[in-house]
Design an enzyme around this catalytic site. Structure first.
Site, PDB file in Angstrom:
ATOM      1  N   TYR A  76       5.921  -0.856  -1.028  1.00 55.09           N
ATOM      2  CA  TYR A  76       4.702  -1.034  -1.830  1.00 55.09           C
ATOM      3  C   TYR A  76       4.551  -2.494  -2.236  1.00 55.09           C
ATOM      4  CZ  TYR A  76       1.952  -1.332  -6.085  1.00 55.09           C
ATOM      5  OH  TYR A  76       1.039  -1.722  -7.022  1.00 55.09           O
ATOM      6  N   GLU A  83      -3.921  -3.959  -3.130  1.00 57.39           N
ATOM      7  CA  GLU A  83      -2.701  -3.166  -3.055  1.00 57.39           C
ATOM      8  C   GLU A  83      -2.491  -2.648  -1.639  1.00 57.39           C
ATOM      9  OE1 GLU A  83      -1.458  -0.469  -6.785  1.00 57.39           O
ATOM     10  OE2 GLU A  83      -2.672   0.577  -5.313  1.00 57.39           O
TER      11      GLU A  83
END
Ligand code: GDP
Ligand code: MN
Length: 377
Positions: free
Chosen positions: A101, A189
């Site tokens: 991530y 993101e």
């Protein structure tokens, strides 16, 4: 402004961030056709402005034409967090060795940009943030200086200890930062940023929020706009000089000034009620604004009572009263209206509304909130 995954990936591609080949479909037929063209396992992903699509059943892999058709039927038309899926993104399914991530977000407290990263990415990132926050590294980036090489390398090695992969990841992190800055994003993101079995790194998902205040610098982003009915109402209100934000309570509010509007919502909550909206008719008043505001509120079927709270300064109570009277004469209003008018031309305002039995008048904000709450019960 929120944009879809496929749009965010288009932006990524401009910055050479590696993404899977993508294609957009709006019908089952198009998905089937895409499967025949791709001719290998394919992922079908709902395009809505909401996260957690995977867990909601909005991300599915199809290995056969029949599966592609079944998945497309399920996903197209399903609802995720109240949003109907009308578009799907299809891509050749990637082989995943590991999911990581990485995200960039503006931190108003430190006036920096924060890069967050975790070697354990994927659909459970929120759980990880709650149960093992130490597994998410954070790097502060001074926007005047930008992302420094050593910062990018540190994060890259945290995600991918293998040096060949870390070198690739360093480049991707810098490209992500460039994308974030040049787009005037408030959030960017990648979850998951994956490692494939053959040593490639790919952005398998993409989320970008664009800063509304900077959109005037990016005409090209207008094409990304895909707004919900609620957002459309907010835009219409803006064009009429009203600041309107829909909320999910049942007390419709018409107030002058953003500060008083916030205070009104607080007072409603304090006495156990729930505001249906924030609505600021602005500093200067015209009867038309009150009519427009009433029209917007009464269009919301959740609104069970309207509370008008005016503290007259530049806004004149008689103008508000005139607008209110016209609205009550022109429109079919099935809900009670509570009005509290005080300040400039208060007397004149009350004179205009006098004898109107459909209107409940209050002398203070507190009384108005209590009357509105009582009117629902
Ligand atoms: P989200 O749930 O809205 O964040 O949607 P994502 O695009 O992140 O997908 C959720 C999960 O589905 C990912 O974390 C992956 O585990 C899985 N997934 C998505 N795309 C692929 C793919 O191409 N191949 C494989 N094997 N899994 C995928
Ligand atoms: Mn994701």
């Amino acid at each position: 402004m929120n944009i879809h995954e496929y749009q965010a990936k288009q932006l990524f591609a401009r910055y050479q961030i590696p993404i899977p080949n993508e294609r957009i479909c709006v019908t089952v037929q198009e998905v089937k056709h895409a499967f025949l063209t791709i001719n290998r396992p394919m992922v079908i992903k709902a395009q809505v402005h909401a996260g957690g699509r995977g867990k909601a059943g909005g991300v599915k892999i199809a290995s056969t034409l029949q599966e592609a058709e079944e998945n497309a039927r399920q996903i197209l038309g399903m609802t995720i967090k109240g949003l109907k899926v009308e578009t799907v993104l299809v891509s050749p399914a990637a082989d995943i060795k590991r999911e990581t991530y990485v995200g960039l977000v503006a931190d108003r407290n430190t006036k920096n940009i924060v890069m967050m990263a975790s070697a354990e990415g994927g659909v459970d990132i929120e759980k990880l943030a709650a149960t093992a926050p130490e597994k998410i590294v954070k790097v502060e980036i001074n926007p005047e200086v930008g992302l420094l090489d050593f910062q990018a390398r540190n994060v890259a090695f945290h995600l991918f200890p293998d040096s060949a992969l870390a070198t690739k990841a360093t480049k991707i992190l810098k490209q992500l930062y460039a994308c974030y800055i040049h787009s005037d994003a408030s959030l960017a993101e990648i979850n998951p940023l994956i490692e494939t079995p053959d040593g490639e790194i790919l952005a398998l998902d993409a989320k970008i929020n664009l800063d509304d205040n900077a959109l005037y610098r990016h005409q090209e982003f207008e094409a990304f706009r895909d707004i919900t009915a609620d957002e459309q109402k907010e835009l219409d209100a803006k064009n009429k000089g009203l600041s309107y934000i829909k909320l999910d309570g049942d007390i419709g509010c018409i107030v002058n000034g953003a500060g008083l509007a916030m205070a009104t919502m607080d007072v409603i909550q304090l006495y156990g009620g729930r505001p249906a909206n924030f609505l600021d008719i602005g500093g200067s008043s015209s009867p038309q604004k009150v009519i427009d505001a009433m029209t917007i509120l009464l269009d919301d079927s959740n609104v069970k009572v309207v509370m008008i709270n005016i503290f007259g300064g530049i806004t004149r109570c008689d103008d508000v009263a005139k607008g209110l009277l016209t609205a009550m004469n022109q429109m079919e209003i099935a809900v009670p209206i509570v009005a509290r008018l005080t300040g400039t031309n208060e007397q004149e305002g009350h004179e205009i509304l006098k004898g109107n039995h459909r209107l409940l008048t209050a002398s203070s904000m507190r009384e108005a909130a209590q009357m509105a709450i009582a009117a629902i019960k």
